[in-house]
Design a protein around this motif. Structure first.
Motif, PDB file in Angstrom:
ATOM      1  N   GLU A  43      47.362  29.844  51.431  1.00 12.33           N
ATOM      2  CA  GLU A  43      46.077  30.550  51.500  1.00 12.33           C
ATOM      3  C   GLU A  43      44.999  29.577  51.039  1.00 12.33           C
ATOM      4  OE1 GLU A  43      44.126  34.520  52.085  1.00 12.33           O
ATOM      5  OE2 GLU A  43      46.033  33.662  52.622  1.00 12.33           O
ATOM      6  N   LEU A  44      44.738  28.567  51.879  1.00 10.32           N
ATOM      7  CA  LEU A  44      43.851  27.468  51.553  1.00 10.32           C
ATOM      8  C   LEU A  44      42.993  27.139  52.755  1.00 10.32           C
ATOM      9  CD1 LEU A  44      46.679  25.308  49.964  1.00 10.32           C
ATOM     10  CD2 LEU A  44      44.855  26.409  48.649  1.00 10.32           C
ATOM     11  N   ALA A  45      41.821  26.584  52.502  1.00  9.11           N
ATOM     12  CA  ALA A  45      40.933  26.250  53.618  1.00  9.11           C
ATOM     13  C   ALA A  45      41.575  25.235  54.549  1.00  9.11           C
ATOM     14  CB  ALA A  45      39.603  25.735  53.080  1.00  9.11           C
ATOM     15  N   CYS A  46      42.317  24.269  53.996  1.00  7.41           N
ATOM     16  CA  CYS A  46      42.946  23.252  54.839  1.00  7.41           C
ATOM     17  C   CYS A  46      44.035  23.835  55.725  1.00  7.41           C
ATOM     18  CB  CYS A  46      43.498  22.110  53.988  1.00  7.41           C
ATOM     19  SG  CYS A  46      44.651  22.601  52.691  1.00  7.41           S
ATOM     20  N   TYR A  47      44.486  25.041  55.423  1.00 11.51           N
ATOM     21  CA  TYR A  47      45.451  25.751  56.269  1.00 11.51           C
ATOM     22  C   TYR A  47      44.755  26.790  57.155  1.00 11.51           C
ATOM     23  CZ  TYR A  47      49.658  23.700  54.273  1.00 11.51           C
ATOM     24  OH  TYR A  47      50.659  22.824  53.917  1.00 11.51           O
ATOM     25  N   GLY A  48      43.429  26.677  57.256  1.00 17.02           N
ATOM     26  CA  GLY A  48      42.698  27.533  58.183  1.00 17.02           C
ATOM     27  C   GLY A  48      42.244  28.859  57.618  1.00 17.02           C
ATOM     28  N   GLN A  49      42.317  29.031  56.302  1.00 14.18           N
ATOM     29  CA  GLN A  49      41.877  30.284  55.683  1.00 14.18           C
ATOM     30  C   GLN A  49      40.428  30.111  55.227  1.00 14.18           C
ATOM     31  OE1 GLN A  49      43.963  32.914  55.865  1.00 14.18           O
ATOM     32  NE2 GLN A  49      45.319  31.498  56.923  1.00 14.18           N
ATOM     33  N   SER A  50      39.508  30.547  56.043  1.00 10.87           N
ATOM     34  CA  SER A  50      38.086  30.211  55.858  1.00 10.87           C
ATOM     35  C   SER A  50      37.461  30.849  54.625  1.00 10.87           C
ATOM     36  CB  SER A  50      37.294  30.625  57.109  1.00 10.87           C
ATOM     37  OG  SER A  50      37.453  32.023  57.358  1.00 10.87           O
ATOM     38  N   LEU A  51      37.992  31.966  54.155  1.00 12.54           N
ATOM     39  CA  LEU A  51      37.379  32.636  53.007  1.00 12.54           C
ATOM     40  C   LEU A  51      37.669  31.918  51.695  1.00 12.54           C
ATOM     41  CD1 LEU A  51      35.693  35.141  52.259  1.00 12.54           C
ATOM     42  CD2 LEU A  51      37.832  36.395  51.915  1.00 12.54           C
ATOM     43  N   ILE A  52      38.770  31.180  51.637  1.00 17.85           N
ATOM     44  CA  ILE A  52      39.221  30.546  50.400  1.00 17.85           C
ATOM     45  C   ILE A  52      38.380  29.314  50.068  1.00 17.85           C
ATOM     46  CG2 ILE A  52      41.091  29.110  49.492  1.00 17.85           C
ATOM     47  CD1 ILE A  52      41.645  31.913  48.941  1.00 17.85           C
ATOM     48  N   LYS A  53      38.060  29.161  48.789  1.00 21.43           N
ATOM     49  CA  LYS A  53      37.354  27.983  48.292  1.00 21.43           C
ATOM     50  C   LYS A  53      38.372  27.081  47.594  1.00 21.43           C
ATOM     51  CE  LYS A  53      33.318  30.011  49.243  1.00 21.43           C
ATOM     52  NZ  LYS A  53      33.758  31.387  49.563  1.00 21.43           N
ATOM     53  N   SER A  54      38.828  26.045  48.288  1.00 26.92           N
ATOM     54  CA  SER A  54      39.822  25.115  47.728  1.00 26.92           C
ATOM     55  C   SER A  54      39.432  23.681  48.071  1.00 26.92           C
ATOM     56  CB  SER A  54      41.221  25.445  48.272  1.00 26.92           C
ATOM     57  OG  SER A  54      41.215  25.490  49.712  1.00 26.92           O
ATOM     58  N   PRO A  55      38.258  23.233  47.650  1.00 30.91           N
ATOM     59  CA  PRO A  55      37.745  21.924  48.106  1.00 30.91           C
ATOM     60  C   PRO A  55      38.584  20.735  47.684  1.00 30.91           C
ATOM     61  CG  PRO A  55      36.413  22.801  46.293  1.00 30.91           C
ATOM     62  CD  PRO A  55      37.313  23.911  46.741  1.00 30.91           C
ATOM     63  N   ASP A  58      41.823  20.636  49.710  1.00 35.21           N
ATOM     64  CA  ASP A  58      41.399  20.268  51.070  1.00 35.21           C
ATOM     65  C   ASP A  58      41.123  18.768  51.159  1.00 35.21           C
ATOM     66  OD1 ASP A  58      41.488  22.994  51.471  1.00 35.21           O
ATOM     67  OD2 ASP A  58      39.326  23.275  51.314  1.00 35.21           O
ATOM     68  N   ARG A  59      40.506  18.219  50.118  1.00 37.27           N
ATOM     69  CA  ARG A  59      40.228  16.778  50.075  1.00 37.27           C
ATOM     70  C   ARG A  59      41.520  15.985  50.086  1.00 37.27           C
ATOM     71  NH1 ARG A  59      38.899  13.570  45.069  1.00 37.27           N
ATOM     72  NH2 ARG A  59      38.865  15.588  44.029  1.00 37.27           N
ATOM     73  N   LEU A  60      42.514  16.449  49.324  1.00 33.29           N
ATOM     74  CA  LEU A  60      43.808  15.778  49.308  1.00 33.29           C
ATOM     75  C   LEU A  60      44.442  15.816  50.690  1.00 33.29           C
ATOM     76  CD1 LEU A  60      46.067  14.404  47.663  1.00 33.29           C
ATOM     77  CD2 LEU A  60      47.001  16.695  47.224  1.00 33.29           C
ATOM     78  N   ALA A  61      44.302  16.957  51.377  1.00 32.53           N
ATOM     79  CA  ALA A  61      44.862  17.079  52.732  1.00 32.53           C
ATOM     80  C   ALA A  61      44.201  16.088  53.689  1.00 32.53           C
ATOM     81  CB  ALA A  61      44.704  18.509  53.234  1.00 32.53           C
ATOM     82  N   ARG A  62      42.892  15.918  53.549  1.00 32.92           N
ATOM     83  CA  ARG A  62      42.192  14.952  54.420  1.00 32.92           C
ATOM     84  C   ARG A  62      42.634  13.522  54.122  1.00 32.92           C
ATOM     85  NH1 ARG A  62      37.841  18.309  53.074  1.00 32.92           N
ATOM     86  NH2 ARG A  62      37.040  16.771  51.590  1.00 32.92           N
ATOM     87  N   VAL A 302      43.310  30.860  42.642  1.00 32.64           N
ATOM     88  CA  VAL A 302      43.506  29.692  43.497  1.00 32.64           C
ATOM     89  C   VAL A 302      42.342  28.713  43.316  1.00 32.64           C
ATOM     90  CG1 VAL A 302      43.564  28.879  45.890  1.00 32.64           C
ATOM     91  CG2 VAL A 302      44.960  30.836  45.203  1.00 32.64           C
ATOM     92  N   SER A 303      41.116  29.221  43.315  1.00 33.55           N
ATOM     93  CA  SER A 303      39.957  28.343  43.160  1.00 33.55           C
ATOM     94  C   SER A 303      39.934  27.700  41.772  1.00 33.55           C
ATOM     95  CB  SER A 303      38.664  29.127  43.396  1.00 33.55           C
ATOM     96  OG  SER A 303      38.573  29.527  44.749  1.00 33.55           O
ATOM     97  N   TYR A 304      40.378  28.449  40.762  1.00 32.19           N
ATOM     98  CA  TYR A 304      40.450  27.889  39.408  1.00 32.19           C
ATOM     99  C   TYR A 304      41.453  26.745  39.339  1.00 32.19           C
ATOM    100  CZ  TYR A 304      41.927  27.434  34.547  1.00 32.19           C
ATOM    101  OH  TYR A 304      42.280  26.930  33.320  1.00 32.19           O
ATOM    102  N   VAL A 305      42.654  26.950  39.849  1.00 36.59           N
ATOM    103  CA  VAL A 305      43.647  25.882  39.778  1.00 36.59           C
ATOM    104  C   VAL A 305      43.246  24.717  40.680  1.00 36.59           C
ATOM    105  CG1 VAL A 305      45.270  26.598  41.610  1.00 36.59           C
ATOM    106  CG2 VAL A 305      46.131  25.481  39.553  1.00 36.59           C
ATOM    107  N   ASP A 306      42.561  25.000  41.775  1.00 38.23           N
ATOM    108  CA  ASP A 306      42.059  23.930  42.636  1.00 38.23           C
ATOM    109  C   ASP A 306      41.105  23.020  41.859  1.00 38.23           C
ATOM    110  OD1 ASP A 306      41.428  22.901  45.565  1.00 38.23           O
ATOM    111  OD2 ASP A 306      39.497  23.225  44.576  1.00 38.23           O
ATOM    112  N   ALA A 307      40.273  23.606  41.012  1.00 33.28           N
ATOM    113  CA  ALA A 307      39.347  22.804  40.211  1.00 33.28           C
ATOM    114  C   ALA A 307      40.101  21.909  39.233  1.00 33.28           C
ATOM    115  CB  ALA A 307      38.374  23.714  39.463  1.00 33.28           C
ATOM    116  N   GLN A 308      41.193  22.415  38.671  1.00 32.41           N
ATOM    117  CA  GLN A 308      41.982  21.608  37.730  1.00 32.41           C
ATOM    118  C   GLN A 308      42.695  20.469  38.468  1.00 32.41           C
ATOM    119  OE1 GLN A 308      40.896  22.674  34.866  1.00 32.41           O
ATOM    120  NE2 GLN A 308      40.089  24.329  36.128  1.00 32.41           N
TER     121      GLN A 308
END
Length: 491
Positions: A43-55, A58-62, A302-308
């Motif tokens: 449930e991440l933006a890099c997996y196409g879930q547009s509502l999720i904030k996981s920058p 997503d950066r790691l995926a790029r 998810v957004s909290y752990v993404d920040a960490q």
């Protein structure tokens, strides 16, 4: 003449030093930064879930390579991690239950971190790595976990702490070992206090990870560092600012907020893990408003752990370690957010078995998405190959390092998963098939999904006559796998 000789000698010395440094750099094996995230579904933006904030993920995926079809072999924390770290499939007599022990079930097996330690890596375990805290003896040079400052499950809001304490007033008289029947009662399933990120345990884990990377940069030693974050595992506790990233009115319930058509009762459960929390009804379906609040809490976590995770990735780059470090991000299993009328994990559906998996390997292609089938048990041999280390003899997975070299590499024909519901699953590119067994080992129910037209597994087609040939073929492969996985190779 003497001056010319001295100059010549200095030039030769510099040449030898330069050659020695180049040789040392060429021989230095890549570091490993392995990031584990508890209960993280794709449930991440890099997996196409547009509502999720996981920058940050997503950066790691790029910067790396993402696997769209990665699966775990058991959708519960303990077995999933034991499978990853041992390189062995689970079976009826190993890796069962949330607090299973690798050391007890397969004593003497060389674990993933131990193998790297034996190959001159410094190994570190930060946060939640093995679910059984006493597991993996001899694998680590350092084990560190954050001190619990308030309560179990890391409550920080005063209201949550009060609820937890009232529910556990008798705990001071209970000194029995920690097990399914002797855990503290839980408080609320979510909270959103106005606190700094570092107050929660995941913030402390990120801080410790940054410190360790600084130490490794100073020492120059090769490292295998595993950083295990606890969110978005229940309870969905995150600082308020992460809740504010989402408008709850925009959150939608899943389209399949009900069991699959013709699903056997064996495929479903009562999500007892969630029901243990103080503000969740003990039985019956959850209301739509409560369901949205839980989804909101999951997203915030998810957004909290993404920040960490971002803090750790930033440190890796700022210290100049990123070009010599393989980074892996792995979710230990999926999580239902109302799909199939279920919550939590523990099922044989893809919502429990499918995970996010990202590899960033220096020198390899970036911003790549793979459709090849890979499973958790394959990660151990893959890391060995990428690091140029011979794998130990006992591994049951297959390296997918070749897939990281070429998108045309097909990967596996079939993957395998099992759950505590008695279900054994085989997944191919086109189908997912599960057999449910009773205690005597007899099949009591089954389900088949055509993933090409029903990727969300909403229609069980196991009873359709035209699918019996597919079932026979998949059942045979599953039977062969179940027979073979119990055999551990000997040297």
């Amino acid at each position: 003449m003497l001056r010319k000789f001295i100059v010549f000698f200095m030039l030769v010395s510099l040449a030898f030093q330069s050659h020695a440094q180049l040789t040392k750099n060429a021989l230095k094996k890549p570091n490993i930064l392995f990031i584990m995230v508890d209960d993280l579904r794709p449930e991440l933006a890099c997996y196409g879930q547009s509502l999720i904030k996981s920058p940050n993920i997503d950066r790691l995926a790029r910067m790396g390579q993402l696997f769209n079809r990665a699966y775990v072999n058991y959708p519960v924390c303990g077995p999933s991690r034991a499978i990853l770290l041992s390189g062995l499939y689970g079976s009826s007599n190993r890796f069962n239950g949330w607090n299973c022990s690798q050391d007890t079930d397969v004593p003497g097996i060389v674990s993933l971190p131990m193998h790297f330690k034996n190959n001159h890596y410094t190994t570190g375990s930060l946060g939640k790595v093995y679910n059984n805290f006493n597991d993996g003896k001899g694998s680590w040079d350092e084990i560190w976990r954050p001190v619990i400052t308030t309560t179990d499950w890391d409550y920080q809001a005063e209201e949550s702490i009060d609820i937890f304490k009232k529910r556990n007033e008798d705990r001071q008289f209970n000194s029995n070992p920690r097990n399914n029947h002797n855990l503290p009662k839980r408080g609320p399933a979510f909270e959103s206090p106005e606190i700094a990120d570092e107050v929660y345990q995941d913030g402390k884990i990120a801080t410790k990870a940054v410190e360790k990377l600084q130490q490794f940069r100073a020492s120059g030693e090769s490292f295998f560092l595993t950083v295990g974050f606890k969110k978005p595992h229940l309870p969905f506790n995150a600082p308020q600012k992460y809740w504010e990233l989402y408008d709850e009115t925009e959150i939608q319930l899943p389209g399949n907020f009900h069991p699959p058509h013709n699903a056997p009762k064996e495929a479903l459960h009562e999500y007892s893990e969630l029901r243990a929390y103080s503000n969740i009804p003990e039985k019956g379906p959850l209301s739509k408003s409560l369901s949205k609040k839980l989804i909101h809490g999951y997203y915030a976590s998810v957004s909290y752990v993404d920040a960490q995770i971002g803090r750790v990735l930033d440190a890796l780059e700022n210290l100049g370690l990123d070009e010599e470090t393989i980074v892996v991000l792995w979710g230990d299993h999926g999580w239902q957010l109302g799909e199939h009328g279920l919550w939590c994990k523990h099922s044989n559906f893809s919502t429990s078995l499918k995970i996010p998996l990202i590899f960033k390997v220096p020198g390899k292609s970036t911003d790549v998405k793979h459709e090849a089938l890979v499973e958790t048990v394959d990660i151990f041999p893959t890391l060995c190959e990428l690091a140029g280390i011979n794998p130990p003899f006992h591994l049951q997975g297959k390296s997918f390092a070749s897939i990281l070299e070429s998108q045309s590499s097909e990967g596996k024909k079939a993957l395998f998963g099992r759950s505590n519901l008695g279900g054994e699953t085989i997944i191919t590119k086109t189908h997912s098939y599960t057999e449910f067994y009773n205690k005597s080992g007899q099949v009591k129910a089954n389900m088949l999904f055509d993933l090409t037209i029903d990727p969300n597994e909403n229609q069980n087609i196991a009873a359709d006559p035209e699918n019996q040939k597919i079932i026979l073929e998949m059942s045979k492969i599953l039977e062969q796998h179940m027979a073979a996985r119990g055999n551990i190779a000997l040297p």
